[in-house]
Design a protein around this motif. Structure first.
Motif, PDB file in Angstrom:
ATOM      1  N   GLY A 162       0.819  -1.212   0.000  1.00 29.33           N
ATOM      2  CA  GLY A 162       0.000   0.000   0.000  1.00 29.33           C
ATOM      3  C   GLY A 162       0.850   1.257   0.000  1.00 29.33           C
ATOM      4  O   GLY A 162       0.533   2.243  -0.684  1.00 29.33           O
TER       5      GLY A 162
ATOM      6  N   LEU B 189      -6.467   5.064  -1.017  1.00 32.68           N
ATOM      7  CA  LEU B 189      -5.825   3.774  -1.254  1.00 32.68           C
ATOM      8  C   LEU B 189      -6.877   2.701  -1.556  1.00 32.68           C
ATOM      9  O   LEU B 189      -7.970   2.711  -0.982  1.00 32.68           O
ATOM     10  CB  LEU B 189      -5.014   3.352  -0.022  1.00 32.68           C
ATOM     11  CG  LEU B 189      -3.666   4.045   0.190  1.00 32.68           C
ATOM     12  CD1 LEU B 189      -3.080   3.651   1.529  1.00 32.68           C
ATOM     13  CD2 LEU B 189      -2.706   3.718  -0.938  1.00 32.68           C
TER      14      LEU B 189
ATOM     15  N   TRP C 122      -6.599   2.675   5.257  1.00 34.86           N
ATOM     16  CA  TRP C 122      -5.641   3.703   4.868  1.00 34.86           C
ATOM     17  C   TRP C 122      -4.923   4.270   6.080  1.00 34.86           C
ATOM     18  O   TRP C 122      -3.736   4.609   6.010  1.00 34.86           O
ATOM     19  CB  TRP C 122      -6.332   4.816   4.092  1.00 34.86           C
ATOM     20  CG  TRP C 122      -7.198   5.713   4.946  1.00 34.86           C
ATOM     21  CD1 TRP C 122      -8.525   5.588   5.208  1.00 34.86           C
ATOM     22  CD2 TRP C 122      -6.760   6.877   5.670  1.00 34.86           C
ATOM     23  NE1 TRP C 122      -8.955   6.595   6.048  1.00 34.86           N
ATOM     24  CE2 TRP C 122      -7.883   7.402   6.338  1.00 34.86           C
ATOM     25  CE3 TRP C 122      -5.538   7.533   5.804  1.00 34.86           C
ATOM     26  CZ2 TRP C 122      -7.833   8.544   7.141  1.00 34.86           C
ATOM     27  CZ3 TRP C 122      -5.471   8.663   6.609  1.00 34.86           C
ATOM     28  CH2 TRP C 122      -6.608   9.157   7.264  1.00 34.86           C
TER      29      TRP C 122
ATOM     30  N   ARG D 228       0.948   4.075  -3.110  1.00 35.70           N
ATOM     31  CA  ARG D 228       0.769   5.518  -2.936  1.00 35.70           C
ATOM     32  C   ARG D 228       1.967   6.294  -3.476  1.00 35.70           C
ATOM     33  O   ARG D 228       1.811   7.355  -4.093  1.00 35.70           O
ATOM     34  CB  ARG D 228       0.554   5.823  -1.450  1.00 35.70           C
ATOM     35  CG  ARG D 228       0.210   7.278  -1.172  1.00 35.70           C
ATOM     36  CD  ARG D 228       1.418   8.029  -0.684  1.00 35.70           C
ATOM     37  NE  ARG D 228       1.132   9.447  -0.513  1.00 35.70           N
ATOM     38  CZ  ARG D 228       2.024  10.326  -0.116  1.00 35.70           C
ATOM     39  NH1 ARG D 228       3.274   9.932   0.126  1.00 35.70           N
ATOM     40  NH2 ARG D 228       1.715  11.604   0.007  1.00 35.70           N
TER      41      ARG D 228
ATOM     42  N   TRP E 244      -3.744   9.438   0.845  1.00 31.96           N
ATOM     43  CA  TRP E 244      -3.785   8.206   1.632  1.00 31.96           C
ATOM     44  C   TRP E 244      -5.206   7.652   1.731  1.00 31.96           C
ATOM     45  O   TRP E 244      -5.415   6.436   1.728  1.00 31.96           O
ATOM     46  CB  TRP E 244      -3.229   8.469   3.028  1.00 31.96           C
ATOM     47  CG  TRP E 244      -1.761   8.766   3.046  1.00 31.96           C
ATOM     48  CD1 TRP E 244      -1.165   9.984   3.162  1.00 31.96           C
ATOM     49  CD2 TRP E 244      -0.688   7.820   2.945  1.00 31.96           C
ATOM     50  NE1 TRP E 244       0.201   9.868   3.137  1.00 31.96           N
ATOM     51  CE2 TRP E 244       0.526   8.553   3.011  1.00 31.96           C
ATOM     52  CE3 TRP E 244      -0.635   6.429   2.808  1.00 31.96           C
ATOM     53  CZ2 TRP E 244       1.768   7.938   2.943  1.00 31.96           C
ATOM     54  CZ3 TRP E 244       0.605   5.810   2.753  1.00 31.96           C
ATOM     55  CH2 TRP E 244       1.797   6.560   2.811  1.00 31.96           C
ATOM     56  N   ARG E 245      -6.193   8.523   1.805  1.00 32.93           N
ATOM     57  CA  ARG E 245      -7.579   8.076   1.957  1.00 32.93           C
ATOM     58  C   ARG E 245      -8.102   7.360   0.710  1.00 32.93           C
ATOM     59  O   ARG E 245      -9.106   6.648   0.799  1.00 32.93           O
ATOM     60  CB  ARG E 245      -8.487   9.271   2.266  1.00 32.93           C
ATOM     61  CG  ARG E 245      -8.233   9.903   3.630  1.00 32.93           C
ATOM     62  CD  ARG E 245      -9.105  11.124   3.845  1.00 32.93           C
ATOM     63  NE  ARG E 245      -8.840  11.752   5.123  1.00 32.93           N
ATOM     64  CZ  ARG E 245      -9.489  11.469   6.258  1.00 32.93           C
ATOM     65  NH1 ARG E 245     -10.449  10.550   6.236  1.00 32.93           N
ATOM     66  NH2 ARG E 245      -9.194  12.083   7.386  1.00 32.93           N
TER      67      ARG E 245
ATOM     68  N   TYR F 188      -0.870   4.649   6.509  1.00 28.80           N
ATOM     69  CA  TYR F 188      -0.246   5.953   6.740  1.00 28.80           C
ATOM     70  C   TYR F 188       0.514   5.981   8.056  1.00 28.80           C
ATOM     71  O   TYR F 188       1.663   6.450   8.115  1.00 28.80           O
ATOM     72  CB  TYR F 188      -1.302   7.056   6.729  1.00 28.80           C
ATOM     73  CG  TYR F 188      -0.786   8.364   7.274  1.00 28.80           C
ATOM     74  CD1 TYR F 188       0.128   9.128   6.550  1.00 28.80           C
ATOM     75  CD2 TYR F 188      -1.182   8.819   8.537  1.00 28.80           C
ATOM     76  CE1 TYR F 188       0.621  10.314   7.067  1.00 28.80           C
ATOM     77  CE2 TYR F 188      -0.685   9.998   9.052  1.00 28.80           C
ATOM     78  CZ  TYR F 188       0.216  10.745   8.316  1.00 28.80           C
ATOM     79  OH  TYR F 188       0.714  11.913   8.833  1.00 28.80           O
TER      80      TYR F 188
END
Length: 288
Positions: A36, A50, A57, A40, A47-48, A61
């Protein structure tokens, strides 16, 4: 396996270097989280946004932020470099130093001046900068990545500074960050055989530093420095040696920068914190 995810061979090489425990449970089985993070970095999305296959997410993060703050990504990079050096895959015959300017997204501005929250109460993130690593230069807010790479186009050390900072004063700090541990007995390797850089890195202090460390160097001398040396006569010192054939290999560090900036989250800075952006560039270096 999605496009850009770690292959089985890459995961086999990376897994032994990951921390065995910590605040967020064991790393075993967290290959999805690292994929992940890589997704990104490659796409540059928020990030939200993903995909669901990466998990929550917030977990991805927070894992990236914590490992950027405590220096885990840097230690993993050194471990990967040590393994490559043991297999004689690092070309020490020529190390190049250069920099690239990264445009800062509007979301990267506005961070608080005080030290941000960190995994360990009362500690300061490893790459925290009071100036945020942001500077206003021609074109708006920017950050600059100073990089040292080997002859095989692999990053050895990096430094994030505000975009308006010059290259020459940062050459020594970047070289002092080169530290490749030995897999067996011995001190970490820190000294290349030869160094190449463009004329923006030319200064008397830099050349004096390289001579003291017995590092051969190929750095062209700017016209104003050459004229000043001649004007001073014998007090200006001897002419600077320059080998055009060795200088042709300077494209190696430029190709390394091109490979790094193929990650969209590296080419454009989205995060507010300098230590998180430094971790983002370090993860890209690990992948390379």
């Amino acid at each position: 396996m999605g496009r850009g995810d770690l292959t089985n061979e890459e995961w086999r090489r990376l897994e032994p270097h990951l921390p065995a425990g910590g605040r967020a449970a064991r790393w075993a089985g967290h290959r999805r989280v690292i994929n992940g993070i890589l997704f990104r970095e490659r796409t540059g999305i928020t990030w939200r946004d993903l995909p669901e296959r990466s998990g929550r997410w917030k977990t991805v993060y927070e894992r990236h932020r914590r490992r950027s703050a405590d220096g885990t990504w840097e230690r993993i990079l050194q471990s990967v470099q040590a393994e490559a050096d043991a297999e004689d895959r690092i070309d020490w015959s020529m190390v190049g130093v250069d920099s690239t300017s990264c445009r800062a997204h509007q979301h990267a501005a506005g961070a608080r001046r005080k030290a941000p929250r960190t995994p360990k109460k009362g500690s300061t993130p490893r790459q925290h900068r009071p100036d945020g690593g942001l500077g206003r230069s021609r074109g708006g807010l920017r950050s600059k990545i100073h990089l040292a790479s080997d002859g095989g186009c692999r990053p050895l050390a990096l430094l994030v500074t505000p975009g308006q900072w010059g290259d020459a004063p940062q050459m020594i700090p970047v070289l002092e960050r080169i530290r490749v541990p030995r897999t067996g007995v011995g001190r970490p390797r820190t000294t290349p055989v030869r160094l190449s850089a463009d004329k923006a890195h030319s200064s008397r202090s830099n050349r004096r530093y390289l001579r003291r460390r017995r590092i051969k160097h190929t750095i062209p001398e700017p016209g104003d420095q050459r004229a000043n040396r001649r004007r001073r006569g014998s007090r200006g010192g001897r002419p600077v040696g320059f080998d055009k054939e060795w200088y042709k290999r300077r494209n190696e560090v430029e190709r390394t920068i091109n490979r790094l900036t193929s990650f969209r989250a590296v080419a454009t800075r989205f995060g507010k914190r300098a230590y998180v952006f430094h971790g983002t560039v370090t993860v890209a270096a690990i992948r390379l």
